[in-house]
Design a protein around this motif. Sequence first.
Motif, PDB file in Angstrom:
ATOM      1  N   PRO A  99       0.799  -1.234   0.000  1.00  0.00           N
ATOM      2  CA  PRO A  99       0.000   0.000   0.000  1.00  0.00           C
ATOM      3  C   PRO A  99       0.830   1.283   0.000  1.00  0.00           C
ATOM      4  CG  PRO A  99      -0.935  -1.576   1.539  1.00  0.00           C
ATOM      5  CD  PRO A  99       0.379  -2.148   1.061  1.00  0.00           C
ATOM      6  N   TYR A 100       2.060   1.213   0.509  1.00  0.00           N
ATOM      7  CA  TYR A 100       2.863   2.428   0.609  1.00  0.00           C
ATOM      8  C   TYR A 100       4.243   2.288  -0.044  1.00  0.00           C
ATOM      9  CZ  TYR A 100      -0.876   3.545   3.800  1.00  0.00           C
ATOM     10  OH  TYR A 100      -2.122   3.759   4.344  1.00  0.00           O
ATOM     11  N   GLN A 101       4.353   1.391  -1.006  1.00  0.00           N
ATOM     12  CA  GLN A 101       5.612   1.234  -1.739  1.00  0.00           C
ATOM     13  C   GLN A 101       5.311   0.973  -3.213  1.00  0.00           C
ATOM     14  OE1 GLN A 101       8.146  -2.249  -1.100  1.00  0.00           O
ATOM     15  NE2 GLN A 101       9.882  -0.849  -0.936  1.00  0.00           N
ATOM     16  N   PHE A 102       5.978   1.736  -4.069  1.00  0.00           N
ATOM     17  CA  PHE A 102       5.781   1.650  -5.512  1.00  0.00           C
ATOM     18  C   PHE A 102       7.123   1.423  -6.193  1.00  0.00           C
ATOM     19  CE2 PHE A 102       2.546   4.371  -3.801  1.00  0.00           C
ATOM     20  CZ  PHE A 102       1.418   4.199  -4.573  1.00  0.00           C
ATOM     21  N   SER A 103       7.073   0.825  -7.369  1.00  0.00           N
ATOM     22  CA  SER A 103       8.243   0.797  -8.234  1.00  0.00           C
ATOM     23  C   SER A 103       7.779   1.116  -9.651  1.00  0.00           C
ATOM     24  CB  SER A 103       8.959  -0.553  -8.169  1.00  0.00           C
ATOM     25  OG  SER A 103       8.109  -1.587  -8.571  1.00  0.00           O
ATOM     26  N   ALA A 104       8.642   1.797 -10.381  1.00  0.00           N
ATOM     27  CA  ALA A 104       8.285   2.230 -11.735  1.00  0.00           C
ATOM     28  C   ALA A 104       9.509   2.134 -12.626  1.00  0.00           C
ATOM     29  CB  ALA A 104       7.763   3.667 -11.703  1.00  0.00           C
ATOM     30  N   ASN A 105       9.249   2.150 -13.926  1.00  0.00           N
ATOM     31  CA  ASN A 105      10.331   2.144 -14.904  1.00  0.00           C
ATOM     32  C   ASN A 105      10.100   3.262 -15.905  1.00  0.00           C
ATOM     33  OD1 ASN A 105      11.903  -0.278 -14.178  1.00  0.00           O
ATOM     34  ND2 ASN A 105       9.949  -1.275 -14.528  1.00  0.00           N
ATOM     35  N   THR A 106      11.189   3.976 -16.171  1.00  0.00           N
ATOM     36  CA  THR A 106      11.134   4.957 -17.242  1.00  0.00           C
ATOM     37  C   THR A 106      11.498   4.217 -18.514  1.00  0.00           C
ATOM     38  OG1 THR A 106      13.453   5.579 -17.067  1.00  0.00           O
ATOM     39  CG2 THR A 106      11.899   6.782 -15.668  1.00  0.00           C
ATOM     40  N   GLY A 107      11.194   4.778 -19.603  1.00  0.00           N
ATOM     41  CA  GLY A 107      11.507   4.119 -20.860  1.00  0.00           C
ATOM     42  C   GLY A 107      12.938   4.334 -21.307  1.00  0.00           C
ATOM     43  N   PHE A 108      13.356   3.540 -22.252  1.00  0.00           N
ATOM     44  CA  PHE A 108      14.647   3.673 -22.924  1.00  0.00           C
ATOM     45  C   PHE A 108      14.648   5.003 -23.670  1.00  0.00           C
ATOM     46  CE2 PHE A 108      17.259   3.110 -26.696  1.00  0.00           C
ATOM     47  CZ  PHE A 108      18.394   2.501 -26.198  1.00  0.00           C
ATOM     48  N   ASN A 109      15.751   5.749 -23.596  1.00  0.00           N
ATOM     49  CA  ASN A 109      15.854   6.996 -24.350  1.00  0.00           C
ATOM     50  C   ASN A 109      17.285   7.181 -24.844  1.00  0.00           C
ATOM     51  OD1 ASN A 109      17.394   8.416 -22.257  1.00  0.00           O
ATOM     52  ND2 ASN A 109      15.488   8.360 -21.094  1.00  0.00           N
ATOM     53  N   PHE A 110      17.558   8.254 -25.518  1.00  0.00           N
ATOM     54  CA  PHE A 110      18.886   8.444 -26.097  1.00  0.00           C
ATOM     55  C   PHE A 110      19.966   8.705 -25.057  1.00  0.00           C
ATOM     56  CE2 PHE A 110      17.148  12.677 -25.879  1.00  0.00           C
ATOM     57  CZ  PHE A 110      18.229  13.495 -25.605  1.00  0.00           C
ATOM     58  N   ILE A 111      19.586   8.993 -23.808  1.00  0.00           N
ATOM     59  CA  ILE A 111      20.565   9.233 -22.748  1.00  0.00           C
ATOM     60  C   ILE A 111      20.864   7.962 -21.960  1.00  0.00           C
ATOM     61  CG2 ILE A 111      20.969  10.467 -20.574  1.00  0.00           C
ATOM     62  CD1 ILE A 111      19.438  12.799 -21.677  1.00  0.00           C
TER      63      ILE A 111
END
Length: 124
Positions: free
Chosen positions: A60-72
């Motif tokens: 309930p109080y912990q999240f994980s996320a991923n950003t996408g692949f980019n040129f950096i």
Amino acid sequence: FNFTLINSRAEKAKQTINIEEKKIRQSSENQVIPLRPDYLANAIAAVFNQLGWSYQMNSPYQFSANTGFNFISFGETITVEIYSNSMVKVESKCSSPIQLVDWGKNKQNVQIFFNQLRMVANVG
């Protein structure tokens, strides 16, 4: 005796390099956001959606996320934890183990996340 001394120095240098490498590949920050933890959880989900970062709720109080692949970069993994005192901890680290330098992207992710969270939560 000399071998132990040299080995000890090499091990210490290796540990220093590992610490420095972690600093280069990740960034984290804690901030107090004056909302109840359940409201914070809703605000955090809204921020992930606004930023376009795919996420999951680990508890309930912990999240994980991923950003996408980019040129950096090859992308980053974002971890967010909410504590009972309204403290929010955000950590961003490189998703790929072969990426040695983040070019400031992890620090930028943390700053962008907190800026967006403050706007969504309508605080400071």
